[in-house]
Design a protein around this motif. Structure first.
Motif, PDB file in Angstrom:
ATOM      1  N   GLN A 219       0.990  -1.170   0.032  1.00  0.00           N
ATOM      2  CA  GLN A 219      -0.105  -0.036   0.045  1.00  0.00           C
ATOM      3  C   GLN A 219       0.759   1.223   0.027  1.00  0.00           C
ATOM      4  O   GLN A 219       2.008   1.233   0.667  1.00  0.00           O
ATOM      5  N   PRO A 220       0.332   2.283  -0.478  1.00  0.00           N
ATOM      6  CA  PRO A 220       1.210   3.658  -0.668  1.00  0.00           C
ATOM      7  C   PRO A 220       1.317   3.887   0.664  1.00  0.00           C
ATOM      8  O   PRO A 220       0.640   3.884   1.495  1.00  0.00           O
ATOM      9  N   GLY A 221       2.770   4.217   0.873  1.00  0.00           N
ATOM     10  CA  GLY A 221       3.245   4.857   2.122  1.00  0.00           C
ATOM     11  C   GLY A 221       3.790   3.638   3.234  1.00  0.00           C
ATOM     12  O   GLY A 221       4.503   3.945   3.953  1.00  0.00           O
ATOM     13  N   TYR A 222       3.392   2.541   3.038  1.00  0.00           N
ATOM     14  CA  TYR A 222       3.649   1.414   3.778  1.00  0.00           C
ATOM     15  C   TYR A 222       5.189   0.931   3.452  1.00  0.00           C
ATOM     16  O   TYR A 222       5.846   0.486   4.551  1.00  0.00           O
ATOM     17  N   GLU A 223       5.653   1.039   2.377  1.00  0.00           N
ATOM     18  CA  GLU A 223       6.969   0.388   2.015  1.00  0.00           C
ATOM     19  C   GLU A 223       7.971   1.321   2.558  1.00  0.00           C
ATOM     20  O   GLU A 223       8.787   0.717   3.265  1.00  0.00           O
ATOM     21  N   GLY A 224       7.697   2.640   2.683  1.00  0.00           N
ATOM     22  CA  GLY A 224       8.626   3.594   3.434  1.00  0.00           C
ATOM     23  C   GLY A 224       8.621   3.202   4.893  1.00  0.00           C
ATOM     24  O   GLY A 224       9.645   3.280   5.605  1.00  0.00           O
ATOM     25  N   LEU A 225       7.447   2.762   5.152  1.00  0.00           N
ATOM     26  CA  LEU A 225       7.411   2.512   6.812  1.00  0.00           C
ATOM     27  C   LEU A 225       8.182   1.109   7.186  1.00  0.00           C
ATOM     28  O   LEU A 225       8.994   1.443   8.072  1.00  0.00           O
ATOM     29  N   VAL A 226       8.149   0.284   6.493  1.00  0.00           N
ATOM     30  CA  VAL A 226       8.809  -0.967   6.720  1.00  0.00           C
ATOM     31  C   VAL A 226      10.440  -0.571   6.635  1.00  0.00           C
ATOM     32  O   VAL A 226      11.256  -0.982   7.577  1.00  0.00           O
ATOM     33  N   ARG A 227      10.922   0.151   5.772  1.00  0.00           N
ATOM     34  CA  ARG A 227      12.312   0.536   5.616  1.00  0.00           C
ATOM     35  C   ARG A 227      12.598   1.445   6.976  1.00  0.00           C
ATOM     36  O   ARG A 227      13.669   1.166   7.575  1.00  0.00           O
ATOM     37  N   SER A 228      11.818   2.208   7.219  1.00  0.00           N
ATOM     38  CA  SER A 228      11.952   3.191   8.494  1.00  0.00           C
ATOM     39  C   SER A 228      12.140   2.382   9.596  1.00  0.00           C
ATOM     40  O   SER A 228      13.134   2.664  10.297  1.00  0.00           O
ATOM     41  N   LEU A 229      11.329   1.278   9.883  1.00  0.00           N
ATOM     42  CA  LEU A 229      11.411   0.582  10.924  1.00  0.00           C
ATOM     43  C   LEU A 229      12.782  -0.442  11.082  1.00  0.00           C
ATOM     44  O   LEU A 229      13.376  -0.297  12.156  1.00  0.00           O
ATOM     45  N   ILE A 230      13.085  -0.756   9.743  1.00  0.00           N
ATOM     46  CA  ILE A 230      14.542  -1.585   9.737  1.00  0.00           C
ATOM     47  C   ILE A 230      15.274  -0.683  10.391  1.00  0.00           C
ATOM     48  O   ILE A 230      16.395  -0.912  11.084  1.00  0.00           O
ATOM     49  N   ALA A 231      15.379   0.661   9.713  1.00  0.00           N
ATOM     50  CA  ALA A 231      16.569   1.755  10.148  1.00  0.00           C
ATOM     51  C   ALA A 231      16.380   1.936  11.730  1.00  0.00           C
ATOM     52  O   ALA A 231      17.787   2.136  12.063  1.00  0.00           O
ATOM     53  N   ALA A 232      15.305   2.355  11.879  1.00  0.00           N
ATOM     54  CA  ALA A 232      15.092   2.434  13.524  1.00  0.00           C
ATOM     55  C   ALA A 232      15.692   1.289  14.123  1.00  0.00           C
ATOM     56  O   ALA A 232      16.623   1.590  15.357  1.00  0.00           O
TER      57      ALA A 232
END
Length: 186
Positions: free
Chosen positions: A98-111
């Motif tokens: 879904q739009p926006g969620y792909e970046g969320l996953v990468r963000s969580l990995i980074a965090a």
């Protein structure tokens, strides 16, 4: 000894997490900014940086406190472990697409990479490892899976598949859920 600087406000922290959830829902992760969160929450950027070192850390805490994904996918229990895992993997893949969620996953990995505590808290809050492991253990006990199946390694391999897709930014094949589960169960 009293610490120097402004006192942290629980009210401000809560406002930041709520603002993060609202903005994430309307703008997605890629358009989310610390400035935007601060404006939405009615706090300064310095207040945010007093609590969190980065945008990904704010997002991780918002997720941990159910501000982003209150209805994250859970593994069903129909009695058919293969079908249940395929359905769960497919639902996670669809969510991440879904739009926006792909970046969320990468963000969580980074965090999680920035701070091991965040990774552990994310795992605990989302319950992915625990719920999938519980479902796998039940399938082992029911004789649906081999008794010597290394449950922890199985779960890590399954979750690792999502992580790789998010990092590669590739479009998953239509049958990727079935192929991932089949590969792990063979």
């Amino acid at each position: 000894m009293r610490r120097r600087g402004a006192v942290r406000s629980e009210e401000a922290r809560t406002a930041v997490l709520a603002a993060t959830g609202r903005l994430f829902a309307t703008e997605g992760y890629d358009h989310l900014t610390i400035e935007g969160i601060a404006a939405e929450a009615g706090v300064s950027k310095q207040t945010i940086y007093r609590w969190w070192p980065s945008k990904s850390a704010v997002v991780a805490d918002a997720l941990i406190e159910d501000r982003l994904l209150p209805d994250h996918p859970v593994v069903p229990d129909t009695g058919d472990i293969r079908a249940d895992l395929i359905a769960w993997v497919q639902s996670v893949i669809e969510l991440v697409a879904q739009p926006g969620y792909e970046g969320l996953v990468r963000s969580l990995i980074a965090a999680a990479c920035e701070n091991p505590d965040i990774g552990a808290r994310l795992n605990d809050a989302l319950g992915i490892t625990a719920t999938v492991a519980t479902r796998i253990e039940a399938a082992v006990a029911a004789g649906q899976l081999p008794a010597d199946l290394p449950v922890e390694e199985f779960v890590r391999a399954l979750v690792g598949g999502f992580v790789l897709h998010a990092l590669e930014r590739t479009e998953p094949a239509p049958d990727v859920a079935e192929r991932m589960v089949r590969a792990l169960l063979h």
